[in-house]
Design a protein around this motif. Sequence first.
Motif, PDB file in Angstrom:
ATOM      1  N   LEU A  74       0.849  -1.179   0.000  1.00  0.00           N
ATOM      2  CA  LEU A  74       0.000   0.000   0.000  1.00  0.00           C
ATOM      3  C   LEU A  74       0.888   1.232   0.000  1.00  0.00           C
ATOM      4  O   LEU A  74       1.743   1.397   0.865  1.00  0.00           O
ATOM      5  CB  LEU A  74      -0.898  -0.011   1.242  1.00  0.00           C
ATOM      6  N   THR A  75       0.722   2.073  -0.997  1.00  0.00           N
ATOM      7  CA  THR A  75       1.436   3.342  -1.084  1.00  0.00           C
ATOM      8  C   THR A  75       0.415   4.433  -1.381  1.00  0.00           C
ATOM      9  O   THR A  75      -0.679   4.134  -1.868  1.00  0.00           O
ATOM     10  CB  THR A  75       2.492   3.329  -2.215  1.00  0.00           C
ATOM     11  N   PRO A  76       0.733   5.681  -1.112  1.00  0.00           N
ATOM     12  CA  PRO A  76      -0.204   6.754  -1.462  1.00  0.00           C
ATOM     13  C   PRO A  76      -0.584   6.726  -2.950  1.00  0.00           C
ATOM     14  O   PRO A  76      -1.728   6.983  -3.310  1.00  0.00           O
ATOM     15  CB  PRO A  76       0.562   8.023  -1.116  1.00  0.00           C
ATOM     16  N   GLU A  77       0.357   6.342  -3.789  1.00  0.00           N
ATOM     17  CA  GLU A  77       0.109   6.301  -5.231  1.00  0.00           C
ATOM     18  C   GLU A  77      -0.827   5.164  -5.641  1.00  0.00           C
ATOM     19  O   GLU A  77      -1.449   5.210  -6.682  1.00  0.00           O
ATOM     20  CB  GLU A  77       1.422   6.176  -6.008  1.00  0.00           C
ATOM     21  N   VAL A 109      -4.390   8.860  12.771  1.00  0.00           N
ATOM     22  CA  VAL A 109      -4.952   7.913  11.815  1.00  0.00           C
ATOM     23  C   VAL A 109      -3.811   7.167  11.144  1.00  0.00           C
ATOM     24  O   VAL A 109      -2.837   7.782  10.697  1.00  0.00           O
ATOM     25  CB  VAL A 109      -5.815   8.622  10.750  1.00  0.00           C
ATOM     26  N   GLU A 110      -3.924   5.854  11.091  1.00  0.00           N
ATOM     27  CA  GLU A 110      -2.943   5.010  10.417  1.00  0.00           C
ATOM     28  C   GLU A 110      -3.677   4.195   9.362  1.00  0.00           C
ATOM     29  O   GLU A 110      -4.773   3.701   9.613  1.00  0.00           O
ATOM     30  CB  GLU A 110      -2.284   4.079  11.437  1.00  0.00           C
ATOM     31  N   VAL A 111      -3.082   4.083   8.178  1.00  0.00           N
ATOM     32  CA  VAL A 111      -3.680   3.297   7.105  1.00  0.00           C
ATOM     33  C   VAL A 111      -2.760   2.101   6.846  1.00  0.00           C
ATOM     34  O   VAL A 111      -1.561   2.266   6.639  1.00  0.00           O
ATOM     35  CB  VAL A 111      -3.841   4.125   5.808  1.00  0.00           C
ATOM     36  N   VAL A 112      -3.335   0.896   6.884  1.00  0.00           N
ATOM     37  CA  VAL A 112      -2.549  -0.312   6.661  1.00  0.00           C
ATOM     38  C   VAL A 112      -3.171  -1.136   5.546  1.00  0.00           C
ATOM     39  O   VAL A 112      -4.383  -1.108   5.341  1.00  0.00           O
ATOM     40  CB  VAL A 112      -2.432  -1.178   7.940  1.00  0.00           C
ATOM     41  N   GLY A 113      -2.326  -1.858   4.822  1.00  0.00           N
ATOM     42  CA  GLY A 113      -2.794  -2.739   3.763  1.00  0.00           C
ATOM     43  C   GLY A 113      -3.066  -4.128   4.299  1.00  0.00           C
ATOM     44  O   GLY A 113      -2.333  -4.634   5.152  1.00  0.00           O
TER      45      GLY A 113
END
Length: 69
Positions: free
Chosen positions: A25-28, A52-56
């Motif tokens: 997971l990347t911003p792109e 906030v944390e975003v994980v794949g």
Amino acid sequence: MGSRGEDFTPKRIVLGMLLKDREVLTPESIFGFSQITIAQTAKALATRGVNVEVVGIPAARANAFRLAS
């Protein structure tokens, strides 16, 4: 409930995103509209002291937490 009751505010929220065909997971790799929504949500929550944390989540593990019906 404890003494916090309705006034409880978490210190951190983790958003999980299904990776499907992606390996990382990347911003792109996040759709533009989703990037904007995540950024706005994180900004609004930051004003309340919430990180906030975003994980794949790899597709192979997506069903690992399925609860019985």
